[in-house]
Design an enzyme around this catalytic site. Sequence first.
Site, PDB file in Angstrom:
ATOM      1  N   SER A 182      -2.356  -5.646   2.445  1.00 32.00           N
ATOM      2  CA  SER A 182      -2.595  -5.340   1.039  1.00 32.00           C
ATOM      3  C   SER A 182      -2.572  -6.600   0.184  1.00 32.00           C
ATOM      4  O   SER A 182      -3.378  -7.499   0.405  1.00 32.00           O
ATOM      5  CB  SER A 182      -1.583  -4.307   0.546  1.00 32.00           C
ATOM      6  N   ASP A 280     -10.455   2.711   1.528  1.00 37.28           N
ATOM      7  CA  ASP A 280      -9.085   2.259   1.294  1.00 37.28           C
ATOM      8  C   ASP A 280      -8.446   3.100   0.186  1.00 37.28           C
ATOM      9  O   ASP A 280      -8.947   3.162  -0.936  1.00 37.28           O
ATOM     10  CB  ASP A 280      -9.098   0.794   0.901  1.00 37.28           C
ATOM     11  N   HIS A 348      -4.393   2.725   4.295  1.00 37.22           N
ATOM     12  CA  HIS A 348      -4.129   1.439   3.663  1.00 37.22           C
ATOM     13  C   HIS A 348      -3.037   0.749   4.462  1.00 37.22           C
ATOM     14  O   HIS A 348      -1.910   1.231   4.518  1.00 37.22           O
ATOM     15  CB  HIS A 348      -3.686   1.641   2.212  1.00 37.22           C
TER      16      HIS A 348
END
Length: 416
Positions: A182, A280, A348
């Site tokens: 991330s 995502d 994610h």
Amino acid sequence: MKTPRLLDLMAAMVLLVSVASSLPPLVSGDPGRRVSMTLVGGAAALGAFCLDGSLPAYHLDIGFGAGSNNWLLQFEGGGWCNDIASCVDRSKTRRGSTRFMSKTAVFTGILSNNASLNPDFYNWNKVRLRYCDGASFAGDAQFRNGTSMLYFRGQRIWKAIILDLLPKGLAKARKALLTGCSAGGLSTFLHCDNFKNYLPRTANVKCMSDAGFFLDAIDVAANRTMRSFYTKLVSLQGIQKNLDPNCTRAFYPEPSLCFFPQYALRFIRTPMFILNSAYDVFQFHHGLVPPSADLTGRWKRCKLNVTACNPHQLDALQGFRTDMLGALMNFFRNSTRGGMFINSCFDHCQSALQETWLSPTSPRIHNKTIARTVGDWYFGRRNGAKEIGCPYPCDKTCHNLIPTSTTADSLVNLDI
């Protein structure tokens, strides 16, 4: 079915992510290896502080056997703060201070030291870089907030940790992989070439971003929410001077665009692997449909349950996938040293979780797991380690973070 990870949706008007830790289930009942935190004692001399002035930290799991001279560094994720109020709030949490962090971390997935769970990297030296600056380890500024100080020193934290690791064996690395999830995946793009510069010329150095390919997307209200957010972030935290100068010159007078991987990618010289979901879930909720673009709540049911999306909403989601693939197409076609795994899960971060990295039920494209594809790419076992999955809803191997049926519960917590 209830997923083991729980989503804590944040107040995303400013896209400030504050995420609680979650421990994913592991294969064969392995509880995961707990690794102690190391504070970087020399950081103060470099002015490398977390937002609140505390010392930065990392977790080091020493390699063994044939992996003793190989190193894997993973940037922790956790969103960003782009104004004083959100950064002050962040400085009082584990996302802005090592004072509030757990003093141990569980190493799973790509950080596992179990050969059956992580066959290519299990015996490497593995480091998790704790995230406490709110700008993907890229800022260099400070702000006096009344009687206290906010330190935007991510770039110095990165340098301090590397300098601390070099005498511990990193300086003699034979193989190295820089990765992150991330906001940490974004850090991988920003620091990939710099990482290579610290290591021996003979070292095999590569980088892998997991869920860090944040798009310069136009949201459903026709605004560029992510661009606006990053522009403020780059300005507040003094990031511009740490961006690739070739990129900032190319995108003058908007140098903050180089914080986006899609613009920075072509300037990165070190081999890169891009692991991302085409849907995502963070970008779905905060880039494509941020709260500011859905004030009436028309997307609420769709965001909670993909099967509740109407045709117009599904078209928007497919359009987002098309935009992501379009942004990656030059890399896909022309990068001879790059790799990718772009699946169609509403997910994610997939490399640090055992269930998605490598397990009997982990996601696959063309029957290849993420772990196998990354390993094939890093070790050159297969030419063209680039996998793109078919569009939703065809992929039946996903571990979706959002439910795919009306019986599923709520959303998940992302350690981003």
